[in-house]
Each structure stands twice: as C-alpha cells, then as structure tokens.
Motif scaffolding. Structure first.
Motif, short mmCIF file in Angstrom:
data_model
loop_
_atom_site.label_atom_id
_atom_site.label_comp_id
_atom_site.label_asym_id
_atom_site.label_seq_id
_atom_site.Cartn_x
_atom_site.Cartn_y
_atom_site.Cartn_z
N LEU A 250 54.92 42.79 46.03
CA LEU A 250 53.47 42.66 45.82
C LEU A 250 53.08 41.19 45.76
CD1 LEU A 250 52.98 45.37 43.06
CD2 LEU A 250 52.69 45.61 45.53
N LEU A 251 51.90 40.90 46.26
CA LEU A 251 51.36 39.55 46.24
C LEU A 251 50.16 39.53 45.30
CD1 LEU A 251 51.60 36.75 47.59
CD2 LEU A 251 49.93 37.53 49.28
N VAL A 252 50.14 38.56 44.39
CA VAL A 252 49.03 38.42 43.45
C VAL A 252 48.43 37.03 43.63
CG1 VAL A 252 48.30 38.43 41.03
CG2 VAL A 252 50.14 39.97 41.79
N PRO A 253 47.27 36.94 44.30
CA PRO A 253 46.59 35.65 44.42
C PRO A 253 46.12 35.18 43.05
CG PRO A 253 45.82 37.17 46.09
CD PRO A 253 46.62 37.97 45.09
N MET A 254 46.27 33.89 42.78
CA MET A 254 45.99 33.37 41.45
C MET A 254 45.19 32.09 41.53
SD MET A 254 46.42 33.65 38.14
CE MET A 254 47.55 35.02 38.09
N ASP A 255 44.14 32.05 40.70
CA ASP A 255 43.45 30.80 40.42
C ASP A 255 43.40 30.72 38.91
OD1 ASP A 255 41.47 32.58 39.66
OD2 ASP A 255 40.16 32.13 41.34
N ASP A 256 42.67 29.80 38.38
CA ASP A 256 42.63 29.62 36.93
C ASP A 256 41.48 30.43 36.33
OD1 ASP A 256 43.42 28.68 34.48
OD2 ASP A 256 42.50 26.71 34.70
N SER A 257 41.44 31.74 36.63
CA SER A 257 40.37 32.59 36.11
C SER A 257 40.94 33.74 35.31
CB SER A 257 39.50 33.13 37.25
OG SER A 257 40.22 34.10 38.00
N GLU A 258 40.13 34.28 34.43
CA GLU A 258 40.55 35.44 33.63
C GLU A 258 40.78 36.66 34.51
OE1 GLU A 258 41.49 35.61 30.44
OE2 GLU A 258 41.26 33.43 30.53
N ARG A 259 39.99 36.83 35.54
CA ARG A 259 40.15 38.00 36.42
C ARG A 259 41.47 37.94 37.19
NH1 ARG A 259 34.72 40.85 37.54
NH2 ARG A 259 33.52 39.96 35.84
N ALA A 260 41.89 36.75 37.58
CA ALA A 260 43.18 36.61 38.26
C ALA A 260 44.31 36.93 37.28
CB ALA A 260 43.34 35.21 38.83
N ARG A 261 44.17 36.47 36.04
CA ARG A 261 45.19 36.79 35.02
C ARG A 261 45.22 38.30 34.76
NH1 ARG A 261 43.60 31.68 33.61
NH2 ARG A 261 45.26 30.25 32.99
N ALA A 262 44.07 38.93 34.74
CA ALA A 262 44.02 40.38 34.55
C ALA A 262 44.72 41.10 35.70
CB ALA A 262 42.57 40.85 34.43
N ALA A 263 44.57 40.59 36.91
CA ALA A 263 45.24 41.19 38.06
C ALA A 263 46.76 41.06 37.93
CB ALA A 263 44.76 40.55 39.36
N LEU A 264 47.22 39.90 37.47
CA LEU A 264 48.65 39.70 37.27
C LEU A 264 49.18 40.66 36.20
CD1 LEU A 264 51.34 38.26 37.69
CD2 LEU A 264 50.55 36.51 36.06
N GLU A 265 48.46 40.76 35.10
CA GLU A 265 48.89 41.67 34.03
C GLU A 265 48.90 43.12 34.52
OE1 GLU A 265 46.65 40.94 30.47
OE2 GLU A 265 47.47 38.92 30.27
#
Length: 136
Positions: free
Chosen positions: A5-20
């Motif tokens: 799986l690929l999880v795009p990440m920036d410094d946002s809460e929504r990106a962190r929520a996607a990772l979690e």
C-alpha cells in the motif's frame, strides 16, 4: 497474501489519519509512505525522483512522526520522497513500484493553493490504476 500500500503524506492531520487507518485496517500489508515535493511549491523543480539514498538531504521533518505512528502499531514503514507535481508523482511511483492500493487523506492543501491547484486526492482517485481509499 501481503499487499503493498502507498500512503501519500504531507504535514496534515488528514494525512496522518490516513496513515493510522492503513496501519490499523491493513496490519499485514507492506506500507510505503510517500512525500511529493511539488514542483510548483518547490520553485518549479525538474520533476526528478529523489531516491531513498538522498533522504537525509530531502526528508521532511514529519517523517519522524510517521515512524513514531508506525511504532505505535508495532510496525515499520518505508519512506520515499519524490519530486514532481503531487498527483503525477504519486501516480507514477504507484505504477513503478507496483502498489496494490493507495490510502490517502481527503485533503492536505487548504485555501488558495487548493483552489488554484485542485485536489490531489481527487486527481489521484480519478487516474489511479489501483483502488484508492480516501480517509476523511
């Protein structure tokens, strides 16, 4: 069977929520966290991929948080930084790496940049050749 799986990440809460979400819902799958250094935001760069070997020079500070979040789930994740327009860079990496799915936050940009550049999540969802899970 383990998926990638690929999880795009920036410094946002929504990106962190996607990772979690990816860590919790897909506990047996390999996860790569990708950060795209957008050409437009980085001063019209050359669109070249930045390899893992170059990570010390280009790795964003929030990757330390990414590793901490993964550790909370007793997991490790691969991290990669690429350069290029966000959606294009994410999709190109997904194709080249042969990922089985993408899990991403519903938005990272806000304000004027979101209106001018559009939604990365929308562009990825429309053009991806693999399933995309959007986490609100």
């Amino acid at each position: 069977m383990t998926r990638h799986l690929l999880v795009p990440m920036d410094d946002s809460e929504r990106a962190r929520a996607a990772l979690e979400h990816a860590l919790a819902v897909f506990p047996d799958d390999e996860i790569t966290v990708i950060h795209a250094i957008d050409d437009l935001e980085a001063g019209y760069g050359g669109g070249q991929p930045v390899t893992s070997d170059d990570a010390d020079a280009t790795e964003p500070d929030f990757f330390a948080d990414v590793r901490s979040i993964a550790a909370e789930y007793d997991r490790t994740v691969e991290t990669v930084v690429v350069e290029g327009t966000s959606a294009d860079a994410i999709l190109e990496y997904a194709d080249e790496a042969g990922v089985d799915g993408i899990v991403m936050g519903s938005e990272g940009r806000s304000g004027v940049s979101r209106m001018l550049l559009g939604s990365v999540a929308e562009a990825v969802t429309r053009r991806a050749s693999v399933p995309v899970t959007i986490v609100p």
